[in-house]
Design a protein around this motif. Structure first.
Motif, short mmCIF file in Angstrom:
data_model
loop_
_atom_site.label_atom_id
_atom_site.label_comp_id
_atom_site.label_asym_id
_atom_site.label_seq_id
_atom_site.Cartn_x
_atom_site.Cartn_y
_atom_site.Cartn_z
N ARG A 92 1.29 -5.07 36.54
CA ARG A 92 0.19 -5.51 35.67
C ARG A 92 -1.15 -4.94 36.14
NH1 ARG A 92 2.26 -11.66 35.10
NH2 ARG A 92 4.09 -11.17 33.85
N VAL A 93 -1.11 -3.63 36.43
CA VAL A 93 -2.33 -2.91 36.81
C VAL A 93 -2.40 -1.63 35.98
CG1 VAL A 93 -2.36 -3.81 39.17
CG2 VAL A 93 -1.18 -1.66 38.70
N SER A 94 -3.56 -0.98 36.02
CA SER A 94 -3.71 0.28 35.31
C SER A 94 -3.09 1.41 36.13
CB SER A 94 -5.18 0.57 35.06
OG SER A 94 -5.83 0.84 36.29
N LEU A 95 -2.92 2.56 35.49
CA LEU A 95 -2.39 3.73 36.20
C LEU A 95 -3.36 4.18 37.30
CD1 LEU A 95 -0.88 5.78 33.23
CD2 LEU A 95 0.37 4.59 35.03
N VAL A 96 -4.65 4.03 37.05
CA VAL A 96 -5.66 4.40 38.06
C VAL A 96 -5.50 3.51 39.29
CG1 VAL A 96 -8.13 4.52 38.54
CG2 VAL A 96 -7.26 5.29 36.32
N THR A 97 -5.34 2.20 39.06
CA THR A 97 -5.16 1.28 40.18
C THR A 97 -3.88 1.59 40.93
OG1 THR A 97 -6.36 -0.44 39.00
CG2 THR A 97 -4.94 -1.17 40.81
N LEU A 98 -2.82 1.91 40.21
CA LEU A 98 -1.56 2.28 40.84
C LEU A 98 -1.74 3.51 41.73
CD1 LEU A 98 1.49 1.76 41.12
CD2 LEU A 98 1.82 3.25 39.16
N ASP A 99 -2.48 4.50 41.25
CA ASP A 99 -2.76 5.70 42.06
C ASP A 99 -3.56 5.35 43.31
OD1 ASP A 99 -1.38 7.33 40.31
OD2 ASP A 99 -3.17 7.92 39.19
N ALA A 153 3.36 0.43 36.77
CA ALA A 153 2.06 -0.18 36.48
C ALA A 153 2.22 -1.41 35.60
CB ALA A 153 1.14 0.84 35.83
N GLU A 154 3.11 -1.34 34.63
CA GLU A 154 3.35 -2.49 33.76
C GLU A 154 3.95 -3.66 34.55
OE1 GLU A 154 5.81 -0.97 30.61
OE2 GLU A 154 4.12 0.02 29.62
N ARG A 196 5.72 5.98 36.66
CA ARG A 196 4.40 5.42 36.95
C ARG A 196 4.02 4.34 35.95
NH1 ARG A 196 0.54 8.96 35.96
NH2 ARG A 196 -1.01 7.82 37.12
N LYS A 197 4.21 4.63 34.67
CA LYS A 197 3.81 3.67 33.64
C LYS A 197 4.62 2.38 33.75
CE LYS A 197 3.00 3.34 28.69
NZ LYS A 197 3.03 4.02 27.41
#
Length: 103
Positions: free
Chosen positions: A62-69, A58-59, A54-55
């Motif tokens: 270029r989004v946060s983990l919350v946005t990825l979820d 997300a990197e 996940r991390k």
């Protein structure tokens, strides 16, 4: 001793000292361990088939983990669950970037 009384996979050792047997066992174990270590290093060197945690995903996005979820739940990006973990392939990440750029 008659060979008919021995199991088919047994070996009869005659005229060998304990040190001879220890030396033979040591060589056999060293060879087996070397084979195991060689095969283990091959597994470690193989690529992960583009699986990203996940991390990492997300990197790359270029989004946060919350946005990825949120994107995963909305179907913007496909996720692959293996056990309790979530992974994203490189193609999933690329497809998500295409979807987001079209919006």
């Amino acid at each position: 001793m008659d060979a008919n009384f021995l199991p088919p996979n047994s070996m009869l050792i005659q005229c060998a000292t304990i040190s001879d047997i220890e030396s033979m066992m040591s060589r056999l174990l060293d060879k087996k361990l070397a084979d195991i270590l060689e095969s283990t290093s091959k597994v470690a060197d193989t690529p992960k088939d583009g699986l990203n945690k996940r991390k990492e995903a997300a990197e790359k996005l270029r989004v946060s983990l919350v946005t990825l979820d949120v994107w995963t739940k909305a179907g913007i990006i496909a996720a692959h669950r293996i056990g309790g973990r979530v992974y994203y392939t490189d193609s999933d990440i690329n497809n998500a970037l295409k979807k987001v750029s079209k919006s």
